[in-house]
Design a protein around this motif. Structure first.
Motif, mmCIF file in Angstrom:
data_model
loop_
_atom_site.group_PDB
_atom_site.id
_atom_site.type_symbol
_atom_site.label_atom_id
_atom_site.label_comp_id
_atom_site.label_asym_id
_atom_site.label_seq_id
_atom_site.Cartn_x
_atom_site.Cartn_y
_atom_site.Cartn_z
ATOM 1 N N UNK A 1 0.847 -1.200 0.000
ATOM 2 C CA UNK A 1 0.000 0.000 0.000
ATOM 3 C C UNK A 1 0.877 1.243 0.000
ATOM 4 N N UNK A 2 0.553 2.156 -0.900
ATOM 5 C CA UNK A 2 1.319 3.389 -1.060
ATOM 6 C C UNK A 2 0.361 4.572 -0.925
ATOM 7 N N UNK A 3 0.625 5.473 0.039
ATOM 8 C CA UNK A 3 -0.279 6.604 0.225
ATOM 9 C C UNK A 3 0.419 7.724 0.992
ATOM 10 N N UNK A 4 -0.384 8.724 1.382
ATOM 11 C CA UNK A 4 0.122 9.910 2.085
ATOM 12 C C UNK A 4 -0.699 10.126 3.353
ATOM 13 N N UNK A 5 -0.006 10.448 4.456
ATOM 14 C CA UNK A 5 -0.677 10.802 5.710
ATOM 15 C C UNK A 5 -0.032 12.060 6.278
ATOM 16 N N UNK A 6 -0.669 12.635 7.288
ATOM 17 C CA UNK A 6 -0.081 13.772 7.985
ATOM 18 C C UNK A 6 0.874 13.314 9.068
ATOM 19 N N UNK A 7 1.643 14.251 9.604
ATOM 20 C CA UNK A 7 2.571 13.942 10.705
ATOM 21 C C UNK A 7 1.797 14.095 12.012
ATOM 22 N N UNK A 8 0.908 13.123 12.257
ATOM 23 C CA UNK A 8 0.000 13.255 13.404
ATOM 24 C C UNK A 8 -0.344 11.890 13.996
#
Length: 310
Positions: free
Chosen positions: A67-74
């Protein structure tokens, strides 16, 4: 279902991930401040949602999944990472410090959803470009690609991803969003639900009308197939050899959230394992029938699907 080959299937999933939070409680009174129920929260749950739920479904069916995706630094992004690693998913979440991880908070009282609150921001261009570079490097290690578009900005380069994957000889399955499907041109299959298709091609009067509009769209986008999920009318696959219709699996419908994730995950696992269109669509339809009987974003296990197919 050819489970021996399914275990060897390798799927790469790219798309918008989110954390699904559930607050469960009792409703015993109406608020004196406004005509709304007061929910006394007794427990909470967190589950991976969006493309992350697609990945969980693929893993539950016994295939290998990245799985390849983007998240916040949270905190929500870190929780997603932990939940996905616990599900045996090879996860690569690019961290964008400028955004918050998408969170959908659902308040459940008396076994029904009373409220949903969404927290979301779009990822930045630099992080998306880095993700595209990694996507290209991972293509050699997969049999098929799922692009799970939830309209949260994580698939800004989807047309490029489709072109790269097709050039590498991979099947590309797209779960679409919005009223512009031109960005999905060249994919192997696109899987809109009835409402999503209507947004793109307009209304139809009967099955013949649906077939004409679906075939026109399939031809226009250069797809091998178009799968329309039709709720209580089951699902219909349109491809060069004709149409395949699957009636809805009759059972109690508890929650349809995430059913589309189960459909595309099962379809991809079957196709990557060497199944033909008819068998893949049949398995996806049966899996959807199982998952709508569960609360919230849920998965269908390999043994569970095997039993339902029999």
């Amino acid at each position: 279902m050819p489970f021996a080959s399914v275990a060897c299937a390798r799927l790469l999933i790219v798309g918008d991930v989110m954390l699904d939070r559930y607050w469960f409680g009792e409703v015993a009174r109406i608020s004196p401040e406004a005509p709304v129920p007061v929910v006394k929260v007794s427990r909470s749950e967190e589950r991976p949602g969006g493309a992350a739920n697609v990945a969980r479904n693929v893993a539950a069916l016994g295939a290998r999944v990245s799985l390849l995706s983007v998240v916040g630094d949270d905190e929500a992004g870190r929780q997603l990472q932990r939940l996905l690693e616990a599900s045996a998913i090879d996860v690569s979440l690019h961290v964008d410090a400028a955004i918050s991880t998408t969170v959908k908070l659902r308040v459940i009282g008396r076994q029904q959803q009373l409220l949903r609150i969404d927290f979301e921001t779009w990822p930045s261009h630099e992080v998306l470009r880095a993700k595209l570079v990694e996507f290209e490097s991972r293509l050699a290690d997969c049999d098929a690609v799922i692009l799970s578009d939830y309209g949260k900005g994580g698939l800004a380069h989807i047309a490029e991803m489709i072109r790269m994957a097709r050039a590498a000889g991979k099947k590309v399955l797209v779960d679409p969003k919005g009223d512009d499907f031109s960005k999905y041109a060249g994919a192997t299959i696109v899987t809109p639900n009835r409402a999503e298709l209507r947004e793109v091609v307009g209304r139809w009067q009967d099955d013949d009308g649906l077939a004409r509009k679906a075939e026109a769209l399939r031809s226009e986008l250069g797809l091998e197939a178009l799968l329309v999920t039709r709720s209580e009318e089951g699902m219909s696959l349109f491809h060069a050899a004709g149409a395949v219709h699957e009636p809805a699996v009759a059972r109690e419908v508890f929650d349809v959230s995430g059913a589309g994730d189960t459909v595309i995950a099962t379809l991809a696992v079957m196709l990557a394992g060497g199944a033909g269109w008819a068998d893949a669509v049949h398995a996806a339809n049966v899996a959807a029938g199982v998952v709508v009987g569960k609360l919230g974003t849920a998965v269908v296990g390999r043994d569970e699907l095997d039993a339902a197919l029999k």
